[in-house]
Design a protein around this motif. Structure first.
Motif, PDB file in Angstrom:
ATOM      1  N   UNK A  18       0.829  -1.324   0.358  1.00 20.15           N
ATOM      2  CA  UNK A  18      -0.262   0.306  -0.320  1.00 20.15           C
ATOM      3  C   UNK A  18       0.789   0.971   0.104  1.00 20.15           C
ATOM      4  N   UNK A  19       2.090   2.072   0.725  1.00 18.75           N
ATOM      5  CA  UNK A  19       3.302   2.913   0.550  1.00 18.75           C
ATOM      6  C   UNK A  19       3.622   2.845  -0.735  1.00 18.75           C
ATOM      7  N   UNK A  20       3.957   1.949  -1.008  1.00 17.93           N
ATOM      8  CA  UNK A  20       4.968   1.826  -2.674  1.00 17.93           C
ATOM      9  C   UNK A  20       3.756   2.259  -3.565  1.00 17.93           C
ATOM     10  N   UNK A  21       2.233   1.821  -3.255  1.00 19.01           N
ATOM     11  CA  UNK A  21       0.979   2.005  -4.237  1.00 19.01           C
ATOM     12  C   UNK A  21       0.317   3.629  -4.479  1.00 19.01           C
ATOM     13  N   UNK A  22       0.857   3.913  -2.975  1.00 18.93           N
ATOM     14  CA  UNK A  22       0.356   5.315  -2.345  1.00 18.93           C
ATOM     15  C   UNK A  22       1.593   6.672  -2.792  1.00 18.93           C
ATOM     16  N   UNK A  23       2.619   6.221  -3.354  1.00 14.28           N
ATOM     17  CA  UNK A  23       3.795   6.600  -3.285  1.00 14.28           C
ATOM     18  C   UNK A  23       4.442   6.621  -5.290  1.00 14.28           C
ATOM     19  N   UNK A  24       3.172   5.827  -5.465  1.00 16.07           N
ATOM     20  CA  UNK A  24       3.421   5.337  -6.778  1.00 16.07           C
ATOM     21  C   UNK A  24       4.348   4.225  -7.469  1.00 16.07           C
ATOM     22  N   UNK A  25       5.011   3.870  -6.214  1.00 14.80           N
ATOM     23  CA  UNK A  25       6.547   3.494  -6.656  1.00 14.80           C
ATOM     24  C   UNK A  25       5.899   1.962  -6.852  1.00 14.80           C
ATOM     25  N   UNK A  77      -9.237  -5.212 -12.091  1.00 16.27           N
ATOM     26  CA  UNK A  77      -8.156  -5.623 -10.843  1.00 16.27           C
ATOM     27  C   UNK A  77      -6.532  -4.559 -11.116  1.00 16.27           C
ATOM     28  N   UNK A  78      -6.346  -5.046 -11.831  1.00 19.58           N
ATOM     29  CA  UNK A  78      -5.179  -3.980 -12.124  1.00 19.58           C
ATOM     30  C   UNK A  78      -5.028  -2.780 -12.315  1.00 19.58           C
ATOM     31  N   UNK A  79      -6.048  -2.600 -13.303  1.00 21.50           N
ATOM     32  CA  UNK A  79      -6.098  -1.350 -13.991  1.00 21.50           C
ATOM     33  C   UNK A  79      -6.696  -0.733 -12.732  1.00 21.50           C
ATOM     34  N   UNK A  80      -7.087  -0.770 -11.804  1.00 14.36           N
ATOM     35  CA  UNK A  80      -8.042  -0.556 -10.560  1.00 14.36           C
ATOM     36  C   UNK A  80      -7.129   0.380  -9.700  1.00 14.36           C
ATOM     37  N   UNK A  81      -5.893  -0.661  -9.132  1.00 18.68           N
ATOM     38  CA  UNK A  81      -5.148  -0.857  -8.406  1.00 18.68           C
ATOM     39  C   UNK A  81      -3.796   0.494  -9.915  1.00 18.68           C
ATOM     40  N   UNK A  82      -4.303   1.260 -10.669  1.00 22.10           N
ATOM     41  CA  UNK A  82      -3.192   2.298 -10.700  1.00 22.10           C
ATOM     42  C   UNK A  82      -3.910   3.332 -10.804  1.00 22.10           C
ATOM     43  N   UNK A  83      -5.069   3.303 -10.908  1.00 22.71           N
ATOM     44  CA  UNK A  83      -6.803   4.328 -11.161  1.00 22.71           C
ATOM     45  C   UNK A  83      -6.943   4.868  -9.740  1.00 22.71           C
ATOM     46  N   UNK A  84      -6.536   4.210  -8.695  1.00 21.89           N
ATOM     47  CA  UNK A  84      -7.085   5.011  -7.398  1.00 21.89           C
ATOM     48  C   UNK A  84      -6.197   5.811  -6.900  1.00 21.89           C
ATOM     49  N   UNK A  85      -4.542   5.629  -7.144  1.00 19.48           N
ATOM     50  CA  UNK A  85      -3.899   6.443  -6.658  1.00 19.48           C
ATOM     51  C   UNK A  85      -4.124   7.480  -7.815  1.00 19.48           C
ATOM     52  N   UNK A  86      -3.964   7.601  -9.009  1.00 19.82           N
ATOM     53  CA  UNK A  86      -4.431   8.883  -9.320  1.00 19.82           C
ATOM     54  C   UNK A  86      -5.515   9.622  -9.671  1.00 19.82           C
ATOM     55  N   UNK A  87      -6.929   8.778  -9.379  1.00 15.76           N
ATOM     56  CA  UNK A  87      -7.693   9.527  -8.906  1.00 15.76           C
ATOM     57  C   UNK A  87      -7.803  10.553  -7.959  1.00 15.76           C
ATOM     58  N   UNK A  88      -7.304   9.759  -7.310  1.00 16.20           N
ATOM     59  CA  UNK A  88      -7.024  10.554  -5.186  1.00 16.20           C
ATOM     60  C   UNK A  88      -5.954  11.647  -5.571  1.00 16.20           C
ATOM     61  N   UNK A  89      -4.820  11.506  -6.375  1.00 13.87           N
ATOM     62  CA  UNK A  89      -3.952  12.960  -6.814  1.00 13.87           C
ATOM     63  C   UNK A  89      -4.557  13.256  -7.606  1.00 13.87           C
ATOM     64  N   UNK A  90      -5.247  13.277  -8.646  1.00 11.27           N
ATOM     65  CA  UNK A  90      -6.124  14.187  -9.861  1.00 11.27           C
ATOM     66  C   UNK A  90      -7.059  15.226  -8.920  1.00 11.27           C
ATOM     67  N   UNK A  91      -7.591  14.580  -7.786  1.00 11.78           N
ATOM     68  CA  UNK A  91      -8.638  15.029  -6.436  1.00 11.78           C
ATOM     69  C   UNK A  91      -8.160  16.398  -5.694  1.00 11.78           C
ATOM     70  N   UNK A  92      -6.639  15.877  -5.431  1.00 12.49           N
ATOM     71  CA  UNK A  92      -5.663  16.439  -4.676  1.00 12.49           C
ATOM     72  C   UNK A  92      -5.112  17.982  -5.567  1.00 12.49           C
ATOM     73  N   UNK A  93      -5.124  17.815  -6.495  1.00 14.12           N
ATOM     74  CA  UNK A  93      -4.605  18.626  -7.432  1.00 14.12           C
ATOM     75  C   UNK A  93      -5.286  19.600  -7.810  1.00 14.12           C
ATOM     76  N   UNK A  94      -6.697  19.123  -7.869  1.00 14.60           N
ATOM     77  CA  UNK A  94      -7.249  20.114  -8.256  1.00 14.60           C
ATOM     78  C   UNK A  94      -8.336  19.767  -9.761  1.00 14.60           C
ATOM     79  N   UNK A  95      -7.226  18.475 -10.132  1.00 14.85           N
ATOM     80  CA  UNK A  95      -7.776  18.391 -11.529  1.00 14.85           C
ATOM     81  C   UNK A  95      -9.149  17.254 -11.396  1.00 14.85           C
ATOM     82  N   UNK A  96      -9.809  16.871 -12.514  1.00 19.01           N
ATOM     83  CA  UNK A  96     -11.509  16.757 -13.264  1.00 19.01           C
ATOM     84  C   UNK A  96     -10.720  15.051 -13.002  1.00 19.01           C
TER      85      UNK A  96
END
Length: 412
Positions: free
Chosen positions: A140-147, A269-288
């Protein structure tokens, strides 16, 4: 990362490498199941399928921790990250230790429920549970940091470790197949720890989260645990219920059907693992974040439609190639099971999307349908076809309600 092919250098992003790696992992896990199904035959494969299903149950529980770490390692200020890691490791070890102990204490009862023949299976599972959960924190730590490179290594090591040891133990007839599979699973947990971020010395250090952080973590953990529990029920209750109500040969045939039909779920499931941090980051950065979702949905829709059509047109060919002629009686049900799985997988994408945005209504909806599936299968299980039909109806309704929530949320 750069790869040289025919004197040409191709740049591969870490996210792309992760997707390639997980495709290899899914292919390896699939090969693992196919070889076991052909090797052991329907009756023994029914027992082994229970163990594989229990591994999936464990993985969904651990995914709660992995998603928690992935989300909050992004949202928590960098100077608080080390503190967050220490607290999560402590609590994870404590609760996973309790789960492992319960597996050991109730080994006899679990053996009776699933008609297995050796209580050592659940003692080995009990030992493996804390190892698996610690591994999930690290992931989870690697995933959140996109490592994603480090994340890929963990998944690859786990898969290759399970395949190699299991086939050695069964191939040389060292132990019976159920024990061989269990030992292989335990060994894979140990290998999956690497690259690891956990140290026992960190458990001795005092670490406390801020009150606002603690409340946010508990809320997300509760909701995610409920949803992962729902996933466990929807993905695995049918195999366990069939194993309980049907004789071993029919249960083994159904397990092969479920394995083929679930291809789409594991790819998504593989795609969701990449999708989740990208969605969180987009929201944090003010993107859609919806733009991120739409890009992934295009590929997912193409994949699900292709799978269902392929299973409809060539069921006997697919089953004969993958499992052998002794499983051909499941041909007429293959496209129906693939349809049920595809409907759930599509609904699952929207639920994870909203979960990453801290919107939890779809989670509650999915939880209701998970419980409804168990009730439906307990009430209606006269034939394997009826078992599949119950799932199609419930998953279709779940997807429609999830889509309605998405469009209503978008319009608002």
């Amino acid at each position: 990362m750069q790869v040289s092919i025919l004197n040409r250098t191709i740049k591969i992003s870490s996210a792309q490498w992760f997707m390639i790696s997980v495709m290899i992992v899914n292919a390896g896990n699939y090969l693992y199941n196919l070889i076991l199904g052909r090797w052991l035959g329907p009756v023994l494969f029914a027992d082994v399928a229970v163990l594989i299903t229990l591994l999936l149950v464990l993985s969904f529980l651990a995914m709660t921790i992995q998603l928690l770490c992935a989300k909050f390692v992004i949202e928590i200020p960098p100077e608080r990250t080390d503190n967050f890691k220490k607290v999560i490791y402590k609590y994870t070890l404590f609760f996973s230790g309790i789960i492992g102990l319960l597996c050991m204490l109730f080994a006899k009862q679990l053996i009776d429920i699933f008609h297995l023949d050796n209580s050592l299976i659940f003692f080995l599972f009990g030992i493996g549970v804390p190892i698996y959960f610690v591994m999930s924190v690290s992931r989870g730590l690697h995933q959140g940091k996109q490592e994603f490179i480090s994340l890929s290594q963990s998944y690859l090591l786990e898969m290759f470790g399970r395949l190699s040891l299991t086939f050695i133990l069964i191939g040389f007839n060292i132990v019976n197949p159920t024990i061989a599979v269990t030992i292989g699973i335990l060994f894979s947990f140990v290998l999956g720890l690497f690259p690891n971020q956990f140290t026992f010395s960190s458990l001795k250090e005092e670490s406390v989260l801020a009150e606002t952080e603690t409340k946010a973590i508990y809320k997300f953990l509760l909701i995610t645990a409920l949803y992962e529990g729902t996933q466990i029920v929807i993905n695995n209750s049918d195999i366990l219920i069939v194993k309980h109500y049907f004789e071993s040969n029919r249960a083994g045939l159904y397990a092969s059907l479920a394995l083929i039909g679930r291809v789409v779920y594991f790819v998504i499931w593989m795609l969701v693992m990449v999708l989740l941090p990208k969605v969180i980051l987009a929201k944090k950065e003010g993107r859609d974040p919806q733009k991120v979702l739409i890009n992934y949905l295009k590929f997912i829709l193409l994949l699900t439609v292709t799978l269902v059509i392929g299973c409809y047109l060539f069921p006997e060919v697919i089953i004969a190639i993958l499992f052998g002629k002794q499983y051909l009686s499941m041909g007429p049900l293959l496209y129906k099971y693939a349809l049920a799985t595809s409907l759930f997988a599509l609904a699952n994408v929207f639920v994870y999307y909203f979960l990453s945005l801290s919107k939890y209504v779809p989670v509650i909806i999915a939880m209701i349908f998970g419980l409804s599936q168990v009730a439906g299968l307990i009430l209606f299980h006269n034939t394997l076809e009826q078992v599949v039909h119950v799932q199609i109806v419930l998953m279709a309704i779940l997807l429609l309600i999830t889509l309605a929530y998405y469009f209503n949320n978008r319009n608002n």
